[in-house]
Design a protein around this motif. Structure first.
Motif, PDB file in Angstrom:
ATOM      1  N   UNK A 298      48.963  52.346  17.507  1.00  0.00           N
ATOM      2  CA  UNK A 298      49.393  51.016  17.118  1.00  0.00           C
ATOM      3  C   UNK A 298      50.908  50.991  17.009  1.00  0.00           C
ATOM      4  N   UNK A 299      51.439  49.814  16.731  1.00  0.00           N
ATOM      5  CA  UNK A 299      52.880  49.638  16.711  1.00  0.00           C
ATOM      6  C   UNK A 299      53.540  50.630  15.747  1.00  0.00           C
ATOM      7  N   UNK A 300      52.890  50.801  14.589  1.00  0.00           N
ATOM      8  CA  UNK A 300      53.531  51.594  13.542  1.00  0.00           C
ATOM      9  C   UNK A 300      53.625  53.058  13.955  1.00  0.00           C
ATOM     10  N   UNK A 301      52.498  53.631  14.432  1.00  0.00           N
ATOM     11  CA  UNK A 301      52.612  55.050  14.751  1.00  0.00           C
ATOM     12  C   UNK A 301      53.428  55.299  16.010  1.00  0.00           C
ATOM     13  N   UNK A 302      53.397  54.368  16.954  1.00  0.00           N
ATOM     14  CA  UNK A 302      54.261  54.528  18.134  1.00  0.00           C
ATOM     15  C   UNK A 302      55.732  54.497  17.702  1.00  0.00           C
ATOM     16  N   UNK A 303      56.047  53.581  16.787  1.00  0.00           N
ATOM     17  CA  UNK A 303      57.418  53.473  16.301  1.00  0.00           C
ATOM     18  C   UNK A 303      57.833  54.746  15.566  1.00  0.00           C
TER      19      UNK A 303
END
Lengths: 536, 117
Positions: A298-303
């Motif tokens: 998801x956005x958070x872990x990719x970030x």
């Protein structure tokens, strides 16, 4: 008698008469077109459909007639009436005439690609079909293009799409004509068993097959990606662990090894580790997503990954170059690497034995001595002993710290002798000598090589195992040569050349000696001719 | 001379304009009373003669939702597919309170204008 059809509206089934359907379809298409550029178009349309379905449900399962549709649509109101209170943004979307490429299901032979192109370009569809057939002869190009277009181009299913395909303005009149046409077409299709049903059967079959195969392919791909990424991550981790706790000293030499400990080195290893392993982990998570049919990225872990990775890359760049500079500096100034010359006097001896791939040069001098030029490390590697009248040059048995990356030149060994009568070389060693002697015995084994110059009265030469003797500038009166196993010798003999040559060996000589050499197994003895130059 | 026909038309137009202005306010009022789904809202609006065609409501609801005044939740219906029940957000409630104040001022001044006749 009236024909009816079945429609699904807001997930509810209704039986509807043909003329009622035409009106309803026209009405919905008009609304759809009206809201085509509204950001919330899907929701508005489905809400309106839901409301119409509610009205229809009030008819308690009766067949929907034109009268019902008309009363419902008048309750819902026309687009013009909507405008009483809609936001300003939708009011401009009325008369947009756009043209898009669709496949035409109504005039198709296979999937309607050619018809679609013809509509789009505004030419007769027969022309496009003929071009497709012709292009088949260019290595099946047409087939490939056709299949690709089939896959990427949507089929014109709705009335609005039909109009868009034809590039006609989406007006109520135009739309109701399209809907009427489609009813006729439907009728026609039921009776005829034309080639069209073949095309649509293939299409349906392909869709079925695709929907069955795609999950399997995804699972297989997911498995391999996950497995591969796991293996890669494990390997990288093992290497990082080895680098941290069992550092490879021999790559950098003992001096630089002191830098391969401690805080700075740990940071370098960790930074490099994370900059390599994070992309692998992202690939791993992608594989897991494929397997679980649900994205775990998801956005958070990719970030989070991206930021750690960025920091690692920057840290690796800075710390690695700093450390590399220091290591390089250490290696250059390593005392064990700096080149030096050491001369050692020796007791007297009569023969020289060289083994373990050492290269020596023998020169004439007043006293016995040996001179090394090279790094301390390399000099320490050589073992020199004098015993029973023989000088032995071999390799030290005690292991030395190695340095694969150190900048090294080859060690040179020069032996000075007043006189010597016997030289033996083994293990790919090499000899260079320049002196005048009465008698010399030379024995070369294991691909050793010797280049002699000067002169001697008698030379006893024994060559074994692809050894190589160059005595082109070494003038001897009498030579006894015993040579075997693909060895070769070049001699300058003035009086007599005797001996034996075995197994593909060769003796080349200059001078005018009396020759008595026995040759066995394709060996040869020959006098060097003018045009034949002997090369090393 | 103004014909009867034209007079009727002008009145209808003015009425439509008034309705148009009131629709958003009234829709918010209906939803404020209790969460409502589209049929409920339409019923009340029709009773109050505030809406002529049902289709008008959908773009309005969409806009109010986009502006953050409304939100909805799905609820099962005893018959047919699930329904969207709309309710006011905090932002919607605040805005409605302001609209009410404006409305009170407006009616007071309009009423005083009417009384002068």
């Amino acid at each position: 008698m009236k024909k009816t059809t079945t429609i699904s509206l807001a997930r509810t089934l209704f039986h509807i008469e043909e003329d009622a359907y035409t009106t309803l379809d026209t009405y919905l298409t008009a609304i759809k077109t009206h809201f085509a550029h509204h950001e919330d178009k899907e929701e508005i349309l489905s809400d309106i459909e839901g409301r119409i379905a509610e009205h229809f449900s009030e008819e308690k399962g009766k067949i929907i007639t034109l009268a019902i549709v008309e009363s419902v649509t008048s309750a819902m109101g026309t687009i013009g009436q909507f405008d009483g209170s809609t936001s300003e943004t939708v009011e401009t979307s009325h008369t947009v005439v756009s043209k898009r490429m669709y496949r035409d299901p109504e005039t198709r032979i296979i999937a309607g690609v050619a018809s679609g192109i013809a509509w789009y370009l505004g030419v007769d569809r027969t022309i496009i079909r003929v071009l497709f057939v012709i292009s088949l002869f260019f290595g099946g190009l047409g087939a490939v293009v056709y299949i690709v277009l089939w896959l990427v181009t949507p089929s014109a299913q709705t009335s609005a799409q039909q109009l868009e395909m034809r590039g006609e303005a989406v007006t109520l009149k135009a739309m109701s004509e399209v809907v009427k046409d489609r009813f006729k077409e439907l009728d026609h299709e039921r009776i005829s068993t034309s080639a069209k049903s073949f095309g649509s059967a293939i299409e349906r079959g392909a869709q079925h097959a695709a929907s069955a195969i795609v999950p399997v392919l995804k699972a297989v791909l997911g498995f391999f990606v996950t497995f591969g990424a796991l293996m890669a991550a494990a390997t990288i981790s093992v290497f990082a662990g080895l680098a941290l706790f069992k550092f490879p000293q021999k790559f950098f030499g003992p001096e630089a090894a002191s830098l391969l400990h401690g805080f700075e080195y740990t940071i370098v290893v960790l930074a490099l580790y994370f900059s390599i392993v994070i992309p692998v982990i992202v690939v791993l998570l992608w594989g897991v997503s494929l397997l679980r049919k649900k994205s775990v990225l998801n956005k958070i872990n990719v970030l989070a990954f991206a930021s750690v990775w960025f920091i690692a890359i920057v840290a690796a760049g800075i710390t690695t170059s700093r450390l590399a500079y220091k290591i390089d500096d250490k290696m250059m100034n390593d005392p064990s690497v700096i080149r030096q010359t050491v001369t050692t006097p020796l007791e007297s001896f009569d023969s020289i034995v060289v083994s373990d791939s050492n290269d020596i040069e023998v020169v004439r001098g007043d006293v016995y001595s040996i001179k090394f030029t090279g790094s301390k490390r390399d000099i320490d590697m050589v073992n020199v002993t004098v015993a029973d009248g023989a000088l032995t040059i071999s390799e030290n048995d005690t292991p030395q710290a190695e340095c694969l990356f150190c900048n090294r030149q080859r060690l040179s060994i020069v032996v000075t002798v007043p006189t010597v009568s016997r030289i033996t070389l083994g293990d790919s060693s090499s000899l260079k000598a320049d002196f005048n002697l009465a008698d010399l015995t030379v024995l070369l084994e294991d691909s050793s090589r010797a280049v002699l110059s000067g002169s001697a009265n008698t030379l006893n030469l024994t060559l074994k195992d692809s050894s190589h003797f160059n005595g082109g500038d070494y003038k001897v009166a009498y030579a006894t040569v015993d040579i075997e196993d693909s060895s070769d010798a070049l001699l300058d003999v003035s009086v007599r050349l005797i001996g034996e040559a075995h197994d593909s060996s060769s003796i080349t000589y200059t001078g005018e000696p009396k020759v008595d050499v026995k040759t066995v197994n394709s060996s040869r003895v020959e006098k060097e001719t003018a045009e034949e130059t002997y090369s090393n | 001379m103004v014909t009867m026909e034209k007079e009727k038309e002008d009145v209808a137009l003015a009425h439509a304009q008034m309705r148009k202005g009131m629709l958003e306010f009234c829709t918010l009022l209906i939803i404020e009373k209790d969460t409502a789904y589209v049929s409920d809202i339409l019923k009340e609006l029709k009773v109050a003669d505030l809406i002529v065609v049902e289709g008008t409501l959908y773009p309005l609801l969409s806009r109010l939702k986009t502006e953050g005044l409304l939100e909805y939740s799905w609820q099962e219906s005893p018959s047919g597919p699930p329904r969207k029940y709309y309710s006011l957000t905090d932002h919607g409630k605040k805005q409605l309170a302001q609209l009410k104040t404006i409305w009170k001022t407006l009616t007071t001044s309009i009423n005083s204008l009417i009384k002068k006749d």
